[in-house]
Design a protein around this motif. Structure first.
Motif, PDB file in Angstrom:
ATOM      1  N   GLU A   1       0.857  -1.181   0.000  1.00  0.00           N
ATOM      2  CA  GLU A   1       0.000   0.000   0.000  1.00  0.00           C
ATOM      3  C   GLU A   1       0.893   1.230   0.000  1.00  0.00           C
ATOM      4  O   GLU A   1       1.904   1.281   0.715  1.00  0.00           O
ATOM      5  N   MET A   2       0.511   2.193  -0.817  1.00  0.00           N
ATOM      6  CA  MET A   2       1.300   3.417  -0.957  1.00  0.00           C
ATOM      7  C   MET A   2       0.440   4.638  -0.662  1.00  0.00           C
ATOM      8  O   MET A   2      -0.770   4.621  -0.887  1.00  0.00           O
ATOM      9  N   VAL A   3       1.094   5.701  -0.182  1.00  0.00           N
ATOM     10  CA  VAL A   3       0.427   6.976   0.054  1.00  0.00           C
ATOM     11  C   VAL A   3       1.006   8.017  -0.892  1.00  0.00           C
ATOM     12  O   VAL A   3       2.086   7.843  -1.466  1.00  0.00           O
ATOM     13  N   LEU A   4       0.265   9.106  -1.065  1.00  0.00           N
ATOM     14  CA  LEU A   4       0.750  10.224  -1.869  1.00  0.00           C
ATOM     15  C   LEU A   4       1.461  11.210  -0.963  1.00  0.00           C
ATOM     16  O   LEU A   4       0.908  11.640   0.058  1.00  0.00           O
ATOM     17  N   CYS A   5       2.687  11.563  -1.307  1.00  0.00           N
ATOM     18  CA  CYS A   5       3.480  12.486  -0.488  1.00  0.00           C
ATOM     19  C   CYS A   5       3.379  13.912  -1.024  1.00  0.00           C
ATOM     20  O   CYS A   5       2.928  14.150  -2.144  1.00  0.00           O
ATOM     21  N   GLN A   6       3.810  14.841  -0.208  1.00  0.00           N
ATOM     22  CA  GLN A   6       3.681  16.252  -0.561  1.00  0.00           C
ATOM     23  C   GLN A   6       4.546  16.627  -1.755  1.00  0.00           C
ATOM     24  O   GLN A   6       4.278  17.639  -2.415  1.00  0.00           O
ATOM     25  N   ASP A   7       5.575  15.842  -2.063  1.00  0.00           N
ATOM     26  CA  ASP A   7       6.408  16.147  -3.226  1.00  0.00           C
ATOM     27  C   ASP A   7       5.842  15.538  -4.509  1.00  0.00           C
ATOM     28  O   ASP A   7       6.472  15.585  -5.566  1.00  0.00           O
ATOM     29  N   GLY A   8       4.629  14.946  -4.429  1.00  0.00           N
ATOM     30  CA  GLY A   8       3.975  14.401  -5.611  1.00  0.00           C
ATOM     31  C   GLY A   8       4.330  12.971  -5.919  1.00  0.00           C
ATOM     32  O   GLY A   8       3.818  12.391  -6.883  1.00  0.00           O
ATOM     33  N   THR A   9       5.192  12.352  -5.119  1.00  0.00           N
ATOM     34  CA  THR A   9       5.582  10.958  -5.340  1.00  0.00           C
ATOM     35  C   THR A   9       4.781  10.036  -4.430  1.00  0.00           C
ATOM     36  O   THR A   9       4.116  10.487  -3.486  1.00  0.00           O
ATOM     37  N   GLU A  10       4.858   8.737  -4.726  1.00  0.00           N
ATOM     38  CA  GLU A  10       4.261   7.739  -3.855  1.00  0.00           C
ATOM     39  C   GLU A  10       5.315   7.193  -2.907  1.00  0.00           C
ATOM     40  O   GLU A  10       6.504   7.159  -3.236  1.00  0.00           O
ATOM     41  N   ALA A  11       4.881   6.741  -1.736  1.00  0.00           N
ATOM     42  CA  ALA A  11       5.801   6.115  -0.780  1.00  0.00           C
ATOM     43  C   ALA A  11       5.138   4.887  -0.170  1.00  0.00           C
ATOM     44  O   ALA A  11       3.935   4.881   0.109  1.00  0.00           O
ATOM     45  N   LEU A  12       5.943   3.876   0.054  1.00  0.00           N
ATOM     46  CA  LEU A  12       5.474   2.633   0.666  1.00  0.00           C
ATOM     47  C   LEU A  12       5.140   2.845   2.134  1.00  0.00           C
ATOM     48  O   LEU A  12       5.910   3.443   2.870  1.00  0.00           O
ATOM     49  N   VAL A  13       3.972   2.336   2.563  1.00  0.00           N
ATOM     50  CA  VAL A  13       3.605   2.406   3.981  1.00  0.00           C
ATOM     51  C   VAL A  13       3.154   1.059   4.541  1.00  0.00           C
ATOM     52  O   VAL A  13       2.995   0.920   5.751  1.00  0.00           O
ATOM     53  N   ARG A  14       2.967   0.074   3.683  1.00  0.00           N
ATOM     54  CA  ARG A  14       2.544  -1.250   4.170  1.00  0.00           C
ATOM     55  C   ARG A  14       2.977  -2.308   3.175  1.00  0.00           C
ATOM     56  O   ARG A  14       2.881  -2.115   1.962  1.00  0.00           O
TER      57      ARG A  14
END
Length: 365
Positions: free
Chosen positions: A150-163
């Motif tokens: 599962e990924m979230v949207l970060c403030q820099d416009g990229t996705e990041a792994l969270v799960r």
């Protein structure tokens, strides 16, 4: 690290060079003379962009364009070429030894042969922070691990792994971790991921920690399984050769080029409903479902052609949404019941993002 120079391009046939230039166009890659059309304007004063189809250009022109790219861009383009070369090698191997592969290896080949594989699985793994397992496509191990991320949207416009969750072929859990994205989050995508800010409180597991765990799981040529697995691998920053992508393996009978969702695969193949419409993803369930789909094919020989699911979600694509606007705000401006799936942006578009607005059917969309 891939070492590549222009000498490796000079012996390539014209049609391969043309495909590489087309790829550069699709990915928005620019060399020292700009993009393909910018290059043509300055390089060819006679025809310019009036003859912009790469397939109609000479080898000399195509090579001149590729020479304008940086070393990093050349490495990336070469990686795509390797994907095409591996597809050719698999085709030749199957012709020479048609009965030599296991059922598991057959699905690895089926994934590798998919026309979208070079586009989806050509990762920028030469960049810092990537893990390359360096295993061969042609290993014969039958060990398998399925994952879902599962990924979230970060403030820099990229996705990041969270799960991340991982299971082996016995459906035993091998990895089940929340991951600290180490940068500010703009949108948790809770209605899709099921993850809230509270889930990440006190989480210390990093992307590097997950990569270390995955490296152990993928040792000795283990096959990695997932649904649209390239999205997970991009978030994990892992480049692994032996993969089975269930979105490639199973196809709709009426629309073979339309990828079925994981949820809609479970209905006809596994005979159970993965989730209700609008319910968030459960990471462990999705990883297990992907493994079950592969086992159904490997052990029971289920058909990989499935009937079209008519209630497939109808999606609208919404562009150029400011990062400051949370995806949930779309419910205030778009009528009806829907879920939102946010796409990560390309580099250079950190202030905007794109989202799919998913309705239950075409009529509601």
């Amino acid at each position: 690290m891939i070492e590549v120079s222009m000498y490796q391009y000079m012996d390539l046939p014209q049609f391969v060079l043309a495909e590489l230039v087309k790829l550069a166009q699709k990915r928005g890659l620019k060399g020292s003379k700009g993009g393909w059309k910018d290059f043509l304007r300055s390089y060819d004063k006679k025809f310019g962009v009036s003859l912009s189809d790469p397939s109609k250009r000479s080898i000399d022109v195509l090579l001149a364009f590729l020479k304008t790219f940086s070393q990093n861009d050349l490495k990336y383009i070469y990686k795509v070429f390797q994907c095409h070369s591996n597809q050719d090698a698999v085709e030749q191997l199957q012709k020479s030894f048609p009965d030599s592969e296991s059922a598991e290896q057959g699905l690895v080949y089926l994934t590798l042969e998919h026309p979208e594989y070079p586009r989806d699985y050509s990762f920028p793994s030469h960049e810092e922070g990537w893990l390359v397992t360096r295993r061969s496509y042609f290993d014969q191990s039958k060990a398998m691990v399925a994952i879902d991320c599962e990924m979230v949207l970060c403030q820099d416009g990229t996705e990041a792994l969270v799960r991340i969750c991982a299971v082996d072929r016995n459906l035993e859990v091998k990895l089940n971790e929340f991951v600290n994205p180490s940068k500010p989050i703009a949108d948790y995508r809770t209605e899709i991921t099921g993850i809230t800010a509270g889930d990440l409180d006190g989480v210390s597991c990093s992307l590097a920690d997950v990569q270390t765990s995955m490296k152990k799981l993928l040792s000795h040529g283990t096959i990695l399984i997932g649904h649209s697995l390239h999205n997970d691998l991009r978030a994990l920053k892992i480049d692994h050769a032996r993969v089975i992508d269930t979105s490639y393996v199973f196809k709709y009978q009426e629309e073979p080029y339309y990828k079925p969702s994981l949820s809609n695969l479970c209905k006809p193949v596994l005979r159970f409903k993965l989730r209700k419409m609008g319910s968030p993803h459960i990471c462990l369930d999705d990883a297990s479902a992907a493994m079950k789909l592969v086992l159904a094919k490997v052990e029971n020989g289920v058909d990989n052609i499935i009937p079209l699911v008519r209630e497939e979600v109808a999606a609208l694509l919404v562009h150029r949404i400011p990062v400051a606007v949370h995806s949930q705000e779309l419910h205030k401006v778009i009528p009806g019941e829907f879920t939102v799936a946010v796409k990560a942006n390309r580099k250079g578009q950190a202030d905007k993002y794109t989202a799919y607005v998913n309705f239950k059917n075409q009529h509601e969309a």
